[in-house]
Design a protein around this motif. Structure first.
Motif, PDB file in Angstrom:
ATOM      1  N   PRO A 118      -2.277  -0.168  -4.299  1.00 23.98           N
ATOM      2  CA  PRO A 118      -3.423   0.585  -3.790  1.00 23.98           C
ATOM      3  C   PRO A 118      -2.960   1.875  -3.112  1.00 23.98           C
ATOM      4  N   LEU A 119      -3.685   2.958  -3.350  1.00 24.37           N
ATOM      5  CA  LEU A 119      -3.283   4.283  -2.870  1.00 24.37           C
ATOM      6  C   LEU A 119      -4.300   4.828  -1.887  1.00 24.37           C
ATOM      7  N   ILE A 120      -3.801   5.337  -0.757  1.00 27.34           N
ATOM      8  CA  ILE A 120      -4.623   6.071   0.201  1.00 27.34           C
ATOM      9  C   ILE A 120      -4.068   7.486   0.284  1.00 27.34           C
ATOM     10  N   GLY A 121      -4.931   8.478   0.216  1.00 27.36           N
ATOM     11  CA  GLY A 121      -4.484   9.866   0.243  1.00 27.36           C
ATOM     12  C   GLY A 121      -5.025  10.601   1.450  1.00 27.36           C
ATOM     13  N   THR A 122      -4.154  11.341   2.141  1.00 26.34           N
ATOM     14  CA  THR A 122      -4.573  12.166   3.271  1.00 26.34           C
ATOM     15  C   THR A 122      -4.369  13.632   2.910  1.00 26.34           C
ATOM     16  N   PHE A 123      -5.435  14.423   3.049  1.00 25.55           N
ATOM     17  CA  PHE A 123      -5.421  15.842   2.715  1.00 25.55           C
ATOM     18  C   PHE A 123      -5.372  16.646   4.015  1.00 25.55           C
TER      19      PHE A 123
ATOM     20  N   VAL B 174       0.871  -1.184   0.000  1.00 27.02           N
ATOM     21  CA  VAL B 174       0.000   0.000   0.000  1.00 27.02           C
ATOM     22  C   VAL B 174       0.902   1.226   0.000  1.00 27.02           C
ATOM     23  N   VAL B 175       0.501   2.272  -0.714  1.00 27.35           N
ATOM     24  CA  VAL B 175       1.238   3.534  -0.701  1.00 27.35           C
ATOM     25  C   VAL B 175       0.311   4.623  -0.151  1.00 27.35           C
ATOM     26  N   HIS B 176       0.794   5.315   0.871  1.00 31.70           N
ATOM     27  CA  HIS B 176       0.014   6.351   1.550  1.00 31.70           C
ATOM     28  C   HIS B 176       0.569   7.712   1.143  1.00 31.70           C
ATOM     29  N   LEU B 177      -0.256   8.505   0.472  1.00 32.16           N
ATOM     30  CA  LEU B 177       0.162   9.824  -0.023  1.00 32.16           C
ATOM     31  C   LEU B 177      -0.381  10.911   0.895  1.00 32.16           C
ATOM     32  N   HIS B 178       0.519  11.753   1.414  1.00 29.02           N
ATOM     33  CA  HIS B 178       0.095  12.908   2.202  1.00 29.02           C
ATOM     34  C   HIS B 178       0.159  14.138   1.311  1.00 29.02           C
ATOM     35  N   GLU B 179      -0.952  14.886   1.246  1.00 28.31           N
ATOM     36  CA  GLU B 179      -1.144  15.970   0.266  1.00 28.31           C
ATOM     37  C   GLU B 179      -0.923  15.419  -1.147  1.00 28.31           C
TER      38      GLU B 179
ATOM     39  N   ARG C 234      -7.932   8.230  -8.861  1.00 27.20           N
ATOM     40  CA  ARG C 234      -6.791   7.317  -8.764  1.00 27.20           C
ATOM     41  C   ARG C 234      -6.583   6.822  -7.337  1.00 27.20           C
ATOM     42  N   LEU C 235      -7.183   7.530  -6.371  1.00 23.03           N
ATOM     43  CA  LEU C 235      -7.056   7.142  -4.969  1.00 23.03           C
ATOM     44  C   LEU C 235      -8.088   6.074  -4.625  1.00 23.03           C
ATOM     45  N   ASP C 236      -7.658   5.064  -3.903  1.00 23.22           N
ATOM     46  CA  ASP C 236      -8.564   4.004  -3.470  1.00 23.22           C
ATOM     47  C   ASP C 236      -9.211   4.321  -2.131  1.00 23.22           C
ATOM     48  N   ASP C 237      -8.655   5.275  -1.402  1.00 19.19           N
ATOM     49  CA  ASP C 237      -9.204   5.698  -0.115  1.00 19.19           C
ATOM     50  C   ASP C 237      -8.795   7.148   0.096  1.00 19.19           C
ATOM     51  N   ARG C 238      -9.729   7.967   0.630  1.00 21.31           N
ATOM     52  CA  ARG C 238      -9.486   9.404   0.778  1.00 21.31           C
ATOM     53  C   ARG C 238      -9.761   9.818   2.212  1.00 21.31           C
TER      54      ARG C 238
ATOM     55  N   LEU D 195      -7.572  -2.281   2.047  1.00 20.63           N
ATOM     56  CA  LEU D 195      -7.111  -2.059   0.673  1.00 20.63           C
ATOM     57  C   LEU D 195      -6.311  -3.251   0.163  1.00 20.63           C
ATOM     58  N   LEU D 196      -5.457  -3.795   1.014  1.00 21.94           N
ATOM     59  CA  LEU D 196      -4.635  -4.924   0.602  1.00 21.94           C
ATOM     60  C   LEU D 196      -5.504  -6.153   0.327  1.00 21.94           C
ATOM     61  N   THR D 197      -6.482  -6.409   1.182  1.00 21.41           N
ATOM     62  CA  THR D 197      -7.380  -7.543   0.970  1.00 21.41           C
ATOM     63  C   THR D 197      -8.142  -7.396  -0.339  1.00 21.41           C
ATOM     64  N   ARG D 198      -8.614  -6.192  -0.604  1.00 22.71           N
ATOM     65  CA  ARG D 198      -9.357  -5.936  -1.839  1.00 22.71           C
ATOM     66  C   ARG D 198      -8.448  -6.131  -3.047  1.00 22.71           C
ATOM     67  N   SER D 199      -7.194  -5.673  -2.927  1.00 24.00           N
ATOM     68  CA  SER D 199      -6.242  -5.798  -4.036  1.00 24.00           C
ATOM     69  C   SER D 199      -5.929  -7.264  -4.323  1.00 24.00           C
ATOM     70  N   LEU D 200      -5.707  -8.045  -3.261  1.00 28.10           N
ATOM     71  CA  LEU D 200      -5.393  -9.464  -3.443  1.00 28.10           C
ATOM     72  C   LEU D 200      -6.572 -10.212  -4.043  1.00 28.10           C
ATOM     73  N   ALA D 201      -7.799  -9.820  -3.653  1.00 28.68           N
ATOM     74  CA  ALA D 201      -8.981 -10.501  -4.159  1.00 28.68           C
ATOM     75  C   ALA D 201      -9.194 -10.253  -5.649  1.00 28.68           C
TER      76      ALA D 201
END
Length: 353
Positions: A97-102, A75-80, A124-128, A342-348
Motif C-alpha cells: 500500500p502506498l501513501i504519497g505526500t506532496f 506500507v511505503v510512504h512516498l514524499h513527492e 496508484r496511491l492508496d492515500d494522498r 492502509l495495512l488493515t485494508r490490505s490484510l482484509a
C-alpha cells in the motif's frame, strides 16, 4: 532541504516508537542515519525556482526495486511521488500500500501539461496528503482523488534543547540556498539600514553566492557556507532574529517553526506559505512579516525586533506556542493512524492461503 528533513525526522519518530522504519533515497556521501539505504548519487535539477536532487538513472531504479522486494514493507510512504526516480519507480512496482505526500507549491507547468499521466499515477496511491493548501492547489486538479492536508512537523525538543551558538552582539541569521527564490538579496540590501553592531550570519550556498559576496562586502556579513544540522540548531538558538525573506514558492514555513522552537524571534516575508505559520487563527502573530522583496519594510521589521526587547519577547512567546502545535510527535500520530488503516485494508483484501 525541507523535504529530506521531514523524511528523516518522521523516520526517527517512528523508530523511537518501536517501528522498523527505513528511508530509501539517493545519497551524495555517507548516509545521514544508519536507517538510510543509499540508492546512488543525485543529479541537481532545476525546478520551481530551486534545485532539487533527483536520481533518475537506471542503476538507482534497480537498487530501489531490490530494496523494496528485500524489505517486504507493510506500507511505503512516498514524499513527492511524481519526482523522476525512486518514487515513480515505486509507483510503477507498487510492492505494498502506498501513501504519497506532496510538498511543492508555486507554479509547475508539468502538472498541467501531463495531467493525464499525473492522474494515472495518482490512482496508484492508496492515500494522498498535501502539506498545505498551497501544495494542494498545485496537485489537486491534476492528480484527482481525495486529499488530506497535514502539516509538516518539527522535532521541537531538538531545537528547544540546542546549546546557543556564542555571539558578541545582536545577530540576524539567514539559512537557505542562495538563489533568487529565497530572497537573500533583499536581506543583504537591508543590512545598510541596520545598526552598526549587528552581525549577519548567512548559511548555505548556491548559484548566486559569488555574485552576492561581490556585491555586498559589508564586514558585518559572515558567510558560513554549508553547515551541518547541529550547527544549524545552535545558530538558530543563538541568533537575535531569524530572517526568512523568500519571494515565493514555499508551501510551508518549516524553517520558521524551527526558529520559533529554538526560542528565536522571526522576521519573514508575507508569502502565503509563511503567513499561514506566522498568523494563527485566534492567536497573536508569531512572526513579523514584510512584503516580499521590500527592502525598506524588512529594515523596519528587523529594527523593531532588534531595538524593542519587549516586542522580541512577545514574538518568542507566541512563536514557542505556535511551534508546539506542529510538534512532529503529533504528526507522527496522524501518519500512524493512516499507515494502520492502509495495512488493515490490505490484510482484509489478501486471499486466505
Amino acid at each position: 532541504g525541507g523535504v529530506q528533513g521531514q523524511v528523516l525526522s518522521l523516520a526517527r519518530s517512528l523508530r523511537k516508537r518501536g517501528h522498523e522504519a527505513r528511508v530509501l533515497a539517493p545519497c551524495d556521501g555517507p548516509p545521514p542515519e544508519l536507517f538510510v539505504t543509499p540508492l546512488g548519487r543525485s543529479v541537481p535539477t532545476a525546478t520551481n525556482g530551486s534545485i532539487a536532487p533527483i536520481a533518475p538513472d537506471v542503476s538507482a531504479q534497480l537498487r530501489t526495486i531490490r530494496a523494496l522486494w528485500d524489505e517486504s514493507f507493510d506500507v511505503v510512504h512516498l514524499h513527492e511521488p511524481f519526482v523522476p526516480g525512486p518514487t515513480v519507480t515505486t509507483l510503477l512496482v507498487k510492492p505494498a500500500p502506498l501513501i504519497g505526500t506532496f510538498h511543492a507549491a508555486g507554479t509547475q507547468p508539468a502538472y498541467q501539461a501531463l495531467a493525464p499521466v499525473a492522474a494515472w499515477f495518482g490512482q496508484r496511491l492508496d492515500d494522498r496528503i498535501a502539506v498545505s493548501d498551497d501544495a494542494l492547489a498545485l496537485v489537486g486538479d491534476s492528480v484527482g482523488g481525495e486529499f488530506t492536508v497535514l502539516f509538516n512537523g518539527i522535532e521541537c525538543d531538538r531545537f528547544r534543547t540546542a546549546i546557543p551558538w556564542p555571539t558578541t552582539g545582536p545577530t540576524v541569521l539567514f539559512i537557505g540556498r542562495h538563489e533568487e527564490r529565497k530572497g537573500l538579496a533583499t536581506l543583504l540590501a537591508a543590512v545598510a539600514g541596520l545598526p552598526d553592531d549587528v552581525t549577519i550570519w548567512v548559511a548555505g550556498e548556491g548559484p548566486l553566492t559569488a555574485e552576492l559576496k561581490e556585491r555586498h562586502r559589508d564586514p558585518r556579513i559572515e558567510w558560513l557556507g554549508r553547515i551541518d544540522d547541529d550547527e544549524r540548531d545552535r545558530r538558530l538558538a543563538g541568533a537575535s532574529v531569524f530572517c526568512a525573506p523568500s519571494l515565493g514558492g514555499e508551501s510551508f514555513g518549516v524553517i520558521l517553526l524551527e526558529a520559533m522552537a529554538a526560542d528565536t524571534p522571526v522576521v519573514a516575508s508575507s508569502i502565503p506559505g509563511y503567513a499561514k505559520v506566522a498568523l494563527p487563527d485566534g492567536g497573536p502573530p508569531a512572526a513579523l512579516l514584510s512584503a516580499p522583496g521590500d527592502v525598506e519594510g524588512l529594515v523596519v521589521a528587523l529594527n523593531e525586533v532588534l531595538a524593542d526587547s519587549s516586542r522580541a519577547q512577545q514574538l518568542r512567546d507566541a512563536g514557542r506556542t505556535r511551534a508546539e502545535q506542529f510538534d512532529l510527535e503529533l504528526l507522527c500520530d496522524l501518519y500512524l493512524e493512516r499507515y494502520e488503516r492502509l495495512l488493515t485494508r490490505s490484510l482484509a483484501s489478501t486471499p486466505a492461503p
